[in-house]
Design an enzyme around this catalytic site. Structure first.
Site, short mmCIF file in Angstrom:
data_model
loop_
_atom_site.label_atom_id
_atom_site.label_comp_id
_atom_site.label_asym_id
_atom_site.label_seq_id
_atom_site.Cartn_x
_atom_site.Cartn_y
_atom_site.Cartn_z
N HIS A 105 -3.34 6.74 2.30
CA HIS A 105 -3.82 5.42 1.87
C HIS A 105 -5.14 5.15 2.59
CE1 HIS A 105 -4.36 1.24 1.26
NE2 HIS A 105 -3.82 0.85 2.40
N CYS B 232 0.83 -1.23 0.00
CA CYS B 232 0.00 0.00 0.00
C CYS B 232 0.84 1.26 0.00
CB CYS B 232 -0.90 -0.02 1.23
SG CYS B 232 -1.62 -1.62 1.48
N ASN C 70 -10.28 -0.57 0.46
CA ASN C 70 -8.83 -0.52 0.49
C ASN C 70 -8.30 -1.13 -0.80
OD1 ASN C 70 -6.14 -1.12 0.80
ND2 ASN C 70 -6.31 -1.52 3.01
O1 LIG Z 1 -11.68 -4.69 14.66
C1 LIG Z 1 -11.50 -3.72 13.93
O2 LIG Z 1 -11.95 -2.57 14.14
C2 LIG Z 1 -10.61 -3.94 12.72
C3 LIG Z 1 -9.16 -3.75 13.18
C4 LIG Z 1 -8.23 -4.04 12.03
N1 LIG Z 1 -8.56 -3.25 10.83
C5 LIG Z 1 -7.57 -2.96 9.95
C6 LIG Z 1 -6.23 -3.17 10.28
C7 LIG Z 1 -5.24 -2.86 9.34
C8 LIG Z 1 -5.61 -2.36 8.12
C9 LIG Z 1 -4.61 -2.06 7.10
C10 LIG Z 1 -4.56 -2.87 5.95
C11 LIG Z 1 -3.61 -2.66 4.98
C12 LIG Z 1 -3.54 -3.55 3.80
O3 LIG Z 1 -3.66 -2.76 2.67
C13 LIG Z 1 -2.70 -1.58 5.09
C14 LIG Z 1 -2.75 -0.77 6.23
C15 LIG Z 1 -3.69 -1.01 7.23
CL1 LIG Z 1 -3.69 -0.02 8.63
C16 LIG Z 1 -6.95 -2.14 7.86
N2 LIG Z 1 -7.89 -2.43 8.77
C17 LIG Z 1 -9.98 -3.22 10.42
C18 LIG Z 1 -10.92 -2.95 11.59
#
Ligand SMILES: O=C(O)C1CCN(c2ccc(-c3cc(CO)ccc3Cl)cn2)CC1
Length: 321
Positions: free
Chosen positions: A248, A111, A278
């Protein structure tokens, strides 16, 4: 001896998949996805691969910049979902648009890929006195997802975006800050291929997305503000002088956290994750192209493009549009 953005473009596959549609195939809900990620829907490819989306963006950029493919010196495609190991997606684009003169290669930084590619393209253009380059982020992540793993399947979307860079006598590229945290790489893995002891009966498997979500989330809220501060220092500007922070689109709560840590108004942080999810390396260029299209980003504005994710990596570039 610098570069400027001559054109920007973006595309997403036609098919929209809503949170409700996902809640019919896995144990999740529109409420949970919306509240925890900010995502309402995503675009998922039916028959277009990563190179097809990239070609669409490339052709649109050439048209907008009134440029011939033959005049291109460089094509970099940032992607973590290439059509093949080889030929590279960039080489496929080069062949399909007929840019015979262009050096073309893929860049893998998940990313953060677009920021890395933008920075590499600018340095190669200055070093070689090149005139024109395409820098594209393109992803068909839907190929890599386990569509029954609710912790990852709800997060991602397909799309592509890019810019046409041209040599400029004015100073537009103010700074970049690229950082890799390799010791944390196992927090976000996609497309792993294992050595095969029984090489004759090689199963040619590739693993689906796996992410230690809480760890990556925490990494982002800490390291993205650091990356933006370092880049602003390198550019000898303070954060107040940055008109737009194009982050991002990984998670809307991360964006509000970063804004708070930087003590910058949320209005400076455009958000489109609700619409596209994403899209990894495509995330920054899709947002940039949409902001230019909607005249949110105006000529002369100072913008910070900041990617973060697999590697783990952070990548920020600061440009005067
Ligand atoms: O339990 C919750 O609230 C969940 C907790 C975890 N979450 C996440 C965690 C990490 C990412 C993420 C992914 C990438 C990959 O491109 C790059 C950068 C990031 Cl920071 C996106 N979401 C969703 C909600």
């Amino acid at each position: 001896k610098d570069i400027e953005i001559a054109a920007s473009s973006w595309t997403t596959p036609e098919r929209v998949v809503t949170n409700d549609q996902l809640s019919q195939i896995m144990d999740t809900s529109d409420e949970w996805i919306t509240e925890r990620t900010g995502i309402k829907q995503r675009h998922l490819s039916t028959d277009e691969n990563t190179s097809d989306l990239a070609v669409k963006v490339a052709q649109d950029l050439l048209t907008k910049a009134d440029t011939q493919a033959e005049d291109l010196d460089l094509i970099i495609v940032a992607t973590m979902s290439p059509d093949n190991m080889t030929p590279s997606t960039a080489a496929m684009v080069q062949g399909k648009i007929g840019a015979q003169k262009a050096v073309a290669f893929d860049l893998s930084a998940a990313c953060s890929g677009f920021s890395f590619a933008f920075s590499v393209a600018r340095d190669m253009m200055v070093a070689n006195s090149w005139q024109k380059a395409l820098v594209i982020g393109s992803e068909v992540l839907s190929k890599l997802i386990d569509w029954h793993d609710r912790s990852t399947a709800v997060l991602f979307g397909d799309g592509a975006g890019g810019v046409l860079l041209q040599a400029s006598s004015e100073h537009h590229f103010l700074a970049s800050d690229l950082r890799v945290f390799g010791e944390s790489g196992d927090k976000l893995i996609a497309g792993h291929t294992a050595p095969q002891a029984d090489y004759v009966n090689n199963s040619r498997q590739m693993t689906a997305f796996q992410m230690a979500g809480r760890d990556v989330y925490r990494f982002a809220t800490h390291e993205v503000p650091n990356s933006l501060k370092r880049a602003a220092d390198k550019a000898s500007i303070n954060l107040e002088q940055i008109n737009h922070f194009l982050l991002h689109q990984a998670n809307s709560r991360i964006i509000t956290q970063v804004a708070k840590r930087l003590k910058q108004p949320l209005e400076k942080f455009p958000i489109n994750i609700d619409e596209v999810g994403n899209t990894s390396a495509a995330s920054e260029p899709i947002l940039l192209a949409q902001c230019i299209e909607k005249d949110i980003v105006k000529q002369g504005d100072i913008i910070a493009l900041s990617g973060f994710g697999g590697g783990l990596t952070t990548g920020t570039v600061i440009i005067k549009y």
